[in-house]
Design a protein around this motif. Structure first.
Motif, PDB file in Angstrom:
ATOM      1  N   UNK A 250       5.244 -12.126  -2.985  1.00  0.00           N
ATOM      2  CA  UNK A 250       5.809 -11.780  -1.688  1.00  0.00           C
ATOM      3  C   UNK A 250       7.274 -11.368  -1.788  1.00  0.00           C
ATOM      4  N   UNK A 251       8.062 -12.108  -2.588  1.00  0.00           N
ATOM      5  CA  UNK A 251       9.475 -11.725  -2.649  1.00  0.00           C
ATOM      6  C   UNK A 251       9.644 -10.378  -3.337  1.00  0.00           C
ATOM      7  N   UNK A 252       8.738 -10.055  -4.278  1.00  0.00           N
ATOM      8  CA  UNK A 252       8.816  -8.737  -4.918  1.00  0.00           C
ATOM      9  C   UNK A 252       8.380  -7.632  -3.952  1.00  0.00           C
ATOM     10  N   UNK A 253       7.368  -7.905  -3.146  1.00  0.00           N
ATOM     11  CA  UNK A 253       6.951  -6.953  -2.107  1.00  0.00           C
ATOM     12  C   UNK A 253       8.084  -6.699  -1.120  1.00  0.00           C
ATOM     13  N   UNK A 254       8.803  -7.763  -0.778  1.00  0.00           N
ATOM     14  CA  UNK A 254       9.938  -7.606   0.140  1.00  0.00           C
ATOM     15  C   UNK A 254      11.022  -6.739  -0.486  1.00  0.00           C
ATOM     16  N   UNK A 255      11.271  -6.943  -1.796  1.00  0.00           N
ATOM     17  CA  UNK A 255      12.248  -6.102  -2.485  1.00  0.00           C
ATOM     18  C   UNK A 255      11.846  -4.632  -2.433  1.00  0.00           C
ATOM     19  N   UNK A 256      10.567  -4.378  -2.742  1.00  0.00           N
ATOM     20  CA  UNK A 256      10.074  -2.989  -2.734  1.00  0.00           C
ATOM     21  C   UNK A 256      10.276  -2.377  -1.351  1.00  0.00           C
ATOM     22  N   UNK A 257       9.795  -3.087  -0.332  1.00  0.00           N
ATOM     23  CA  UNK A 257       9.796  -2.560   1.035  1.00  0.00           C
ATOM     24  C   UNK A 257      11.214  -2.355   1.570  1.00  0.00           C
ATOM     25  N   UNK A 258      12.092  -3.320   1.319  1.00  0.00           N
ATOM     26  CA  UNK A 258      13.425  -3.287   1.913  1.00  0.00           C
ATOM     27  C   UNK A 258      14.437  -2.480   1.095  1.00  0.00           C
ATOM     28  N   UNK A 259      14.292  -2.518  -0.234  1.00  0.00           N
ATOM     29  CA  UNK A 259      15.326  -1.927  -1.092  1.00  0.00           C
ATOM     30  C   UNK A 259      14.931  -0.557  -1.639  1.00  0.00           C
ATOM     31  N   UNK A 260      13.640  -0.392  -1.993  1.00  0.00           N
ATOM     32  CA  UNK A 260      13.250   0.828  -2.697  1.00  0.00           C
ATOM     33  C   UNK A 260      12.458   1.827  -1.846  1.00  0.00           C
ATOM     34  N   UNK A 261      11.537   1.350  -1.028  1.00  0.00           N
ATOM     35  CA  UNK A 261      10.712   2.268  -0.247  1.00  0.00           C
ATOM     36  C   UNK A 261      11.530   3.264   0.580  1.00  0.00           C
ATOM     37  N   UNK A 262      12.635   2.850   1.223  1.00  0.00           N
ATOM     38  CA  UNK A 262      13.410   3.822   2.020  1.00  0.00           C
ATOM     39  C   UNK A 262      13.928   5.007   1.208  1.00  0.00           C
ATOM     40  N   UNK A 263      14.062   4.845  -0.118  1.00  0.00           N
ATOM     41  CA  UNK A 263      14.572   5.936  -0.957  1.00  0.00           C
ATOM     42  C   UNK A 263      13.466   6.634  -1.747  1.00  0.00           C
ATOM     43  N   UNK A 264      12.212   6.333  -1.453  1.00  0.00           N
ATOM     44  CA  UNK A 264      11.103   7.045  -2.094  1.00  0.00           C
ATOM     45  C   UNK A 264      10.827   8.319  -1.290  1.00  0.00           C
ATOM     46  N   UNK A 265      11.432   9.408  -1.725  1.00  0.00           N
ATOM     47  CA  UNK A 265      11.396  10.642  -0.953  1.00  0.00           C
ATOM     48  C   UNK A 265      10.296  11.601  -1.385  1.00  0.00           C
ATOM     49  N   UNK A 266       9.592  11.286  -2.452  1.00  0.00           N
ATOM     50  CA  UNK A 266       8.563  12.195  -2.945  1.00  0.00           C
ATOM     51  C   UNK A 266       7.283  12.072  -2.116  1.00  0.00           C
TER      52      UNK A 266
ATOM     53  N   UNK B  86       0.844  -1.193   0.000  1.00  0.00           N
ATOM     54  CA  UNK B  86       0.000   0.000   0.000  1.00  0.00           C
ATOM     55  C   UNK B  86       0.880   1.244   0.000  1.00  0.00           C
ATOM     56  N   UNK B  87       0.464   2.241  -0.781  1.00  0.00           N
ATOM     57  CA  UNK B  87       1.206   3.480  -0.945  1.00  0.00           C
ATOM     58  C   UNK B  87       2.669   3.172  -1.315  1.00  0.00           C
ATOM     59  N   UNK B  88       3.656   3.582  -0.527  1.00  0.00           N
ATOM     60  CA  UNK B  88       5.042   3.433  -0.949  1.00  0.00           C
ATOM     61  C   UNK B  88       5.571   2.002  -0.855  1.00  0.00           C
ATOM     62  N   UNK B  89       4.774   1.086  -0.312  1.00  0.00           N
ATOM     63  CA  UNK B  89       5.183  -0.327  -0.318  1.00  0.00           C
ATOM     64  C   UNK B  89       4.415  -1.124  -1.372  1.00  0.00           C
ATOM     65  N   UNK B  90       3.559  -0.471  -2.152  1.00  0.00           N
ATOM     66  CA  UNK B  90       2.753  -1.173  -3.152  1.00  0.00           C
ATOM     67  C   UNK B  90       3.638  -1.803  -4.215  1.00  0.00           C
ATOM     68  N   UNK B  91       3.229  -2.957  -4.684  1.00  0.00           N
ATOM     69  CA  UNK B  91       4.044  -3.719  -5.624  1.00  0.00           C
ATOM     70  C   UNK B  91       4.202  -3.003  -6.956  1.00  0.00           C
ATOM     71  N   UNK B  92       3.276  -2.069  -7.270  1.00  0.00           N
ATOM     72  CA  UNK B  92       3.343  -1.360  -8.542  1.00  0.00           C
ATOM     73  C   UNK B  92       4.212  -0.105  -8.502  1.00  0.00           C
ATOM     74  N   UNK B  93       4.772   0.250  -7.338  1.00  0.00           N
ATOM     75  CA  UNK B  93       5.548   1.488  -7.269  1.00  0.00           C
ATOM     76  C   UNK B  93       6.759   1.476  -8.189  1.00  0.00           C
ATOM     77  N   UNK B  94       7.350   0.287  -8.396  1.00  0.00           N
ATOM     78  CA  UNK B  94       8.478   0.155  -9.312  1.00  0.00           C
ATOM     79  C   UNK B  94       8.150  -0.937 -10.317  1.00  0.00           C
ATOM     80  N   UNK B  95       7.935  -0.544 -11.553  1.00  0.00           N
ATOM     81  CA  UNK B  95       7.636  -1.527 -12.584  1.00  0.00           C
ATOM     82  C   UNK B  95       8.904  -1.992 -13.282  1.00  0.00           C
ATOM     83  N   UNK B  96       9.682  -1.023 -13.785  1.00  0.00           N
ATOM     84  CA  UNK B  96      10.904  -1.372 -14.522  1.00  0.00           C
ATOM     85  C   UNK B  96      12.061  -1.555 -13.542  1.00  0.00           C
TER      86      UNK B  96
END
Length: 562
Positions: free
Chosen positions: A473-489, A179-189
């Motif tokens: 689930x593993x993609x959600x974990x990637x989003x949450x752990x690797x990308x969400x912390x750097x989503x500053x917008x 959900x929001x910055x942890x949503x699986x669609x936040x990073x497609x490419x």
């Protein structure tokens, strides 16, 4: 004589009422008369019905799967639970786009509802204006308690379903995974890097654009060693992608340049500033600097020479041969020869973190904060004689235990594989648990069992009604752990329902604007560009009415946030 006069008067009254009804065929805002629901006793619609009722529907089915919906376990169970029989007409999925417009052209031959419609905004507004479909907001409020609960828990979805006149023309498909910055669609490419190569060459994970460039150079310069170690047939390609091709585009790499917007919306090239202003990323300094850097990588022989022309099949074939050091896609398993177990364990291939240049940032994709959403999944046609019953039946699809089955598949079937086994949650309540599929393809099993259509799976359902799919689930974990912390917008552009006129204007303007940006981007990555080239792009975008384009987006962004 009195009886004859009375009969004549009744005929005149009836004729007058029919003329009045015809004159009121459409309500204010273009809503057909069906939009204001006739009163039906809710108690009479309690399932299972005391007497069997029949309704009619139109849907599609994947190629190579069961073509009769009533032969699918999900619909068999629903008929038992509701005592409602659906007379289906079906169209094979790969023929849907060509045939559905012909079906919708004649309202007299339409069934009560179209289940897997997948209509875009233009379609919905066109069919509404033509009186082919009816507005359903009143039916939702009176006869669809499951969907009401979804809207209460996540009111943004009702906003997203409603046009500027307050009408809802279709019943949605909602799939929240995060959900929001942890949503699986936040990073497609998503960008992936070959960890086996990193480990073999003794390289650390790059975190800046300079370190990343040196990593690609190491892949290039150690090509012979890599080919021998990993038994690779074919030349080593440090980084492959498909320029301007959605999730295969490499522009996630340029998020760190300039203001940090990157290019998260490859179709429209827009982003939203933290001040709530809609901008075109191709006018920003970050875009300019990022494309300049990608050209440098290309000049150094670090980007696949076929990145501008290759098709998906070619891209995948080279990836499956083990030739890539870095690639881009929704899931690296689509491109590389890698198992789900290795991905979960962080072996073989791993996501590349945000690369710092001027800043360190990941700009989420527009519309991603509300996750998976299809506004036009199911419509009630003007041919429907009992919309209350049809909507009540469709509301069963929004039951939190039913929606996951419609979306992914079911349990207890007689065939070899099931998506789910029936288990219990922590409270001892029934719960759908994803079953191990062994070597079976999750997509094939899902297509064989699921029915799609209107449904809602909220992020809060996981662990209560259903488990999260392993391949999500593993993609959600990637989003949450690797990308969400750097989503500053602060914002992404939301999924809004534009008017017919604005949709048409945006479509016309976007055709020229997007083509111009994409052409320049591909050309500049390959050949480089000058200050004069940059100035010409900005002048051309103004000539293509970029300001008007952005003003329309701004209007809807502001209205949505109210």
């Amino acid at each position: 004589m009195k009886k004859r006069i009375l009969a004549a008067v009744l005929v005149m009254v009836l004729a007058a009422s029919m003329l009045t009804a015809c004159g009121k065929k459409k309500q204010e805002g273009g809503a057909p008369a069906g939009g204001a629901s006739a009163e039906v006793d809710v108690a009479s619609l309690t399932f299972p019905l005391s007497e069997k009722a029949e309704i009619s529907g139109l849907t599609n089915f994947p190629v190579g799967t069961e073509s009769e919906p009533n032969n699918r376990t999900i619909f068999k169970r629903l008929e038992e639970q509701t005592n409602v029989h659906v007379n289906w007409r079906t169209i094979q999925g790969d023929q849907w786009g060509d045939k559905i417009s012909l079906e919708m052209a004649n309202v007299k031959t339409l069934p009560d509802f179209v289940f897997n419609a997948g209509f875009g905004d233009t379609d919905l507004l066109k069919y509404a204006k033509q009186g082919v479909i009816i507005a359903v907001e009143d039916y939702i409020d009176k006869y669809m308690p499951n969907l009401q609960k979804v809207f209460e828990q996540a009111p943004e979805y009702r906003t997203m379903c409603t046009d500027e006149n307050g009408h809802i023309w279709a019943l949605p498909w909602i799939e929240q995974l995060g959900y929001e910055k942890t949503a699986i669609q936040t990073v497609g490419n998503m960008s992936f890097i070959n960890k086996d190569w990193l480990d073999f060459l003794g390289l650390d994970m790059p975190t800046t654009v300079d370190e990343f460039e040196q990593t690609l150079i190491a892949f290039r310069d150690n090509a012979d060693k890599l080919k021998a170690e990993f038994n690779i047939d074919g030349s080593i390609i440090p980084m492959s992608c498909i320029i301007n091709d959605g999730d295969q585009d490499p522009c996630i790499l340029i998020n760190g340049f300039g203001e940090g917007y990157g290019d998260p919306d490859r179709g429209r090239h827009i982003a939203v500033t933290d001040e709530g202003k809609v901008i075109c990323v191709a006018t920003t300094e970050g875009f300019r600097k990022g494309i300049t850097w990608l050209h440098k990588l290309y000049e150094e022989g670090l980007i696949d020479s076929e990145a501008f022309t290759q098709e998906w099949s070619t891209y995948v074939a080279k990836g499956k041969s083990g030739r890539y050091g870095v690639c881009f896609s929704w899931d690296v398993a689509n491109i590389a020869q890698v198992s789900m177990d290795d991905l979960i364990a962080g072996k073989s291939w791993v996501p590349l973190p945000a690369l710092e240049a001027d800043v360190r940032n990941i700009t989420p994709q527009n519309g991603s904060f509300t996750s998976g959403f299809d506004r036009g999944r199911c419509v009630i046609t003007a041919a429907c004689q009992n919309p209350a019953l049809v909507c009540k039946w469709i509301d069963q699809m929004y039951d939190p235990f039913q929606s996951p089955q419609n979306n992914w598949g079911t349990y207890g079937e007689e065939d070899e594989f099931d998506i789910f086994v029936l288990g219990e949650n922590d409270k001892g309540e029934k719960m759908l648990k994803h079953a191990p599929l062994g070597d079976a393809s999750p997509v094939e099993v899902r297509e064989a069992e699921c029915v799609g259509g209107p449904l809602a799976i909220l992020d809060s359902y996981y662990g209560v009604y259903v488990t999260c799919p392993d391949d999500a689930q593993y993609r959600l974990d990637w989003i949450k752990d690797i990308y969400t912390p750097d989503m500053n917008c602060k914002y992404v552009f939301p999924n809004v329902f534009m008017s017919t006129d604005d949709t048409k204007t945006i479509s016309n303007l976007q055709a020229d604007i997007t083509k111009r940006i994409n052409t320049a981007k591909a050309d500049w990555i390959m050949n480089g560009f000058t200050d004069s080239d940059w100035d010409q792009l900005q002048a051309d975008l103004q000539a293509y009415k970029l300001d008007e384009y952005l003003q329309i987006f701004q209007k809807y962004f502001d209205a949505y946030n109210k």
